[in-house]
Design a protein around this motif. Structure first.
Motif, PDB file in Angstrom:
ATOM      1  N   THR A   1       0.727  -1.007   0.057  1.00  0.00           N
ATOM      2  CA  THR A   1      -0.010   0.126  -0.030  1.00  0.00           C
ATOM      3  C   THR A   1       0.777   1.465  -0.102  1.00  0.00           C
ATOM      4  N   SER A   2       1.983   1.168   0.882  1.00  0.00           N
ATOM      5  CA  SER A   2       2.920   2.311   0.610  1.00  0.00           C
ATOM      6  C   SER A   2       3.564   2.761  -0.876  1.00  0.00           C
ATOM      7  N   GLN A   3       3.629   1.700  -1.614  1.00  0.00           N
ATOM      8  CA  GLN A   3       4.080   1.993  -3.071  1.00  0.00           C
ATOM      9  C   GLN A   3       3.033   2.034  -4.124  1.00  0.00           C
ATOM     10  N   TRP A   4       1.789   1.454  -3.945  1.00  0.00           N
ATOM     11  CA  TRP A   4       0.773   1.456  -4.762  1.00  0.00           C
ATOM     12  C   TRP A   4      -0.475   1.883  -3.934  1.00  0.00           C
ATOM     13  N   SER A   5      -1.218   2.954  -4.939  1.00  0.00           N
ATOM     14  CA  SER A   5      -2.662   3.255  -4.274  1.00  0.00           C
ATOM     15  C   SER A   5      -3.656   2.275  -4.482  1.00  0.00           C
ATOM     16  N   TYR A   6      -3.471   1.557  -5.635  1.00  0.00           N
ATOM     17  CA  TYR A   6      -4.399   0.520  -5.854  1.00  0.00           C
ATOM     18  C   TYR A   6      -3.656  -0.995  -6.411  1.00  0.00           C
TER      19      TYR A   6
ATOM     20  N   THR B   1      -9.430  -1.959  -5.913  1.00  0.00           N
ATOM     21  CA  THR B   1      -9.461  -1.719  -7.214  1.00  0.00           C
ATOM     22  C   THR B   1     -10.023  -0.624  -7.771  1.00  0.00           C
ATOM     23  N   TYR B   2      -9.323  -0.045  -8.884  1.00  0.00           N
ATOM     24  CA  TYR B   2      -9.921   1.116  -9.540  1.00  0.00           C
ATOM     25  C   TYR B   2     -10.522   0.832 -10.656  1.00  0.00           C
ATOM     26  N   MET B   3     -11.774   1.225 -10.531  1.00  0.00           N
ATOM     27  CA  MET B   3     -12.912   1.352 -11.762  1.00  0.00           C
ATOM     28  C   MET B   3     -13.258   2.590 -11.854  1.00  0.00           C
ATOM     29  N   ASP B   4     -13.101   3.037 -13.373  1.00  0.00           N
ATOM     30  CA  ASP B   4     -13.696   4.249 -13.583  1.00  0.00           C
ATOM     31  C   ASP B   4     -15.090   4.230 -13.985  1.00  0.00           C
ATOM     32  N   ASN B   5     -16.004   5.036 -13.113  1.00  0.00           N
ATOM     33  CA  ASN B   5     -17.434   4.828 -13.163  1.00  0.00           C
ATOM     34  C   ASN B   5     -18.086   5.997 -13.943  1.00  0.00           C
TER      35      ASN B   5
ATOM     36  N   LYS C   1      -2.960   8.564 -13.760  1.00  0.00           N
ATOM     37  CA  LYS C   1      -2.306   8.582 -12.445  1.00  0.00           C
ATOM     38  C   LYS C   1      -2.827   7.344 -11.661  1.00  0.00           C
ATOM     39  N   ALA C   2      -3.993   6.868 -12.078  1.00  0.00           N
ATOM     40  CA  ALA C   2      -4.755   5.708 -11.530  1.00  0.00           C
ATOM     41  C   ALA C   2      -4.025   4.412 -12.064  1.00  0.00           C
ATOM     42  N   ILE C   3      -3.701   4.360 -13.214  1.00  0.00           N
ATOM     43  CA  ILE C   3      -2.792   3.383 -13.919  1.00  0.00           C
ATOM     44  C   ILE C   3      -1.418   3.295 -12.918  1.00  0.00           C
TER      45      ILE C   3
ATOM     46  N   GLU D   1      -0.376   4.388 -10.483  1.00  0.00           N
ATOM     47  CA  GLU D   1      -0.470   4.132  -9.118  1.00  0.00           C
ATOM     48  C   GLU D   1      -0.985   2.492  -8.778  1.00  0.00           C
ATOM     49  N   SER D   2      -1.364   1.741  -9.863  1.00  0.00           N
ATOM     50  CA  SER D   2      -1.766   0.538  -9.606  1.00  0.00           C
ATOM     51  C   SER D   2      -0.782  -0.540  -9.869  1.00  0.00           C
ATOM     52  N   LYS D   3      -0.763  -1.584  -9.205  1.00  0.00           N
ATOM     53  CA  LYS D   3       0.267  -2.714  -8.996  1.00  0.00           C
ATOM     54  C   LYS D   3       0.115  -3.657 -10.348  1.00  0.00           C
ATOM     55  N   ILE D   4      -1.241  -3.782 -10.680  1.00  0.00           N
ATOM     56  CA  ILE D   4      -1.834  -4.825 -11.939  1.00  0.00           C
ATOM     57  C   ILE D   4      -3.110  -4.145 -12.576  1.00  0.00           C
ATOM     58  N   SER D   5      -2.827  -4.313 -13.836  1.00  0.00           N
ATOM     59  CA  SER D   5      -4.058  -3.864 -14.608  1.00  0.00           C
ATOM     60  C   SER D   5      -4.591  -5.261 -15.230  1.00  0.00           C
ATOM     61  N   ILE D   6      -6.155  -5.286 -15.201  1.00  0.00           N
ATOM     62  CA  ILE D   6      -6.755  -6.525 -15.654  1.00  0.00           C
ATOM     63  C   ILE D   6      -7.466  -5.785 -16.987  1.00  0.00           C
TER      64      ILE D   6
END
Length: 189
Positions: free
Chosen positions: A23-28, A58-62, A77-79, A81-86
């Motif tokens: 969590t300190s390295q990634w926001s999501y 999990t980040y989901m654009d609403n 920025k969300a991308i 700050e995320s560890k993984i993209s699905i």
């Protein structure tokens, strides 16, 4: 084709000892990339709910995105700050320039930030994405006509091929979506 996604197992559940460093390295933990009109109100909401219920941030654009808009700084920025993209490839994924630009940003982060990428082929064959056949071919041809920018469309084609070459998961047309979503969620248990 159901492929192993073992490399994604590095993401731990919140109860693990790794969660504080994560969590300190990634926001999501996860960024969801998808074509809203194809999957937002069915597959994506269920996947998001199940990931969230299992403690996976999990980040989901609403927001419904307007055609032709550039990817927003907040989404970039969300991308980042995320560890993984699905990335959920659906029939009309390539018709969205927004999705294609998002895909480019995800690949940029894969190269520069050790961002992990899981392609999910939602009722489309991986080879359709890899070789840009059917609806992918038609959408890219429309983009070439509209933008008159062969270099940009070529970068999108290359990005589609690169991601389709990665190990991922394939939901076939008559498969149970709920069971398939559980396969994705189980990668974090």
């Amino acid at each position: 084709m159901t492929s192993s996604i073992a490399p994604l197992g590095v993401l731990s559940s919140p109860s693990s000892s790794n969660s504080s460093s994560l969590t300190s390295q990634w926001s999501y933990d996860v960024f969801l990339s998808f074509r809203g009109e194809d999957t937002r109100n069915n597959f994506i909401v269920h996947l998001y709910k199940d990931l969230h219920q299992n403690g996976i941030n999990t980040y989901m654009d609403n927001e419904e995105l307007r055609r032709g808009e550039k990817i927003s700084p907040a989404l970039q920025k969300a991308i980042e700050e995320s560890k993984i993209s699905i990335i959920v490839f659906s029939e009309n994924y390539a018709s969205s320039t927004w999705c294609l630009d998002e895909l480019m940003k995800i690949l940029e982060c894969k190269e520069s930030k050790q961002h992990k990428v899981l392609p999910v082929f939602y009722k489309v064959e991986p080879s359709t994405v890899r070789h840009q056949k059917s609806s992918f071919k038609e959408a890219l041809a429309r983009h070439e006509e509209k933008f008159k920018d062969d270099a940009k469309v070529q970068r999108w084609k290359t990005a589609l091929k690169q991601v389709a070459d990665l190990s991922g998961l394939h939901l076939k047309i008559n498969e149970n979506e709920s069971e398939f979503i559980q396969k994705i969620v189980q990668e974090w248990e």
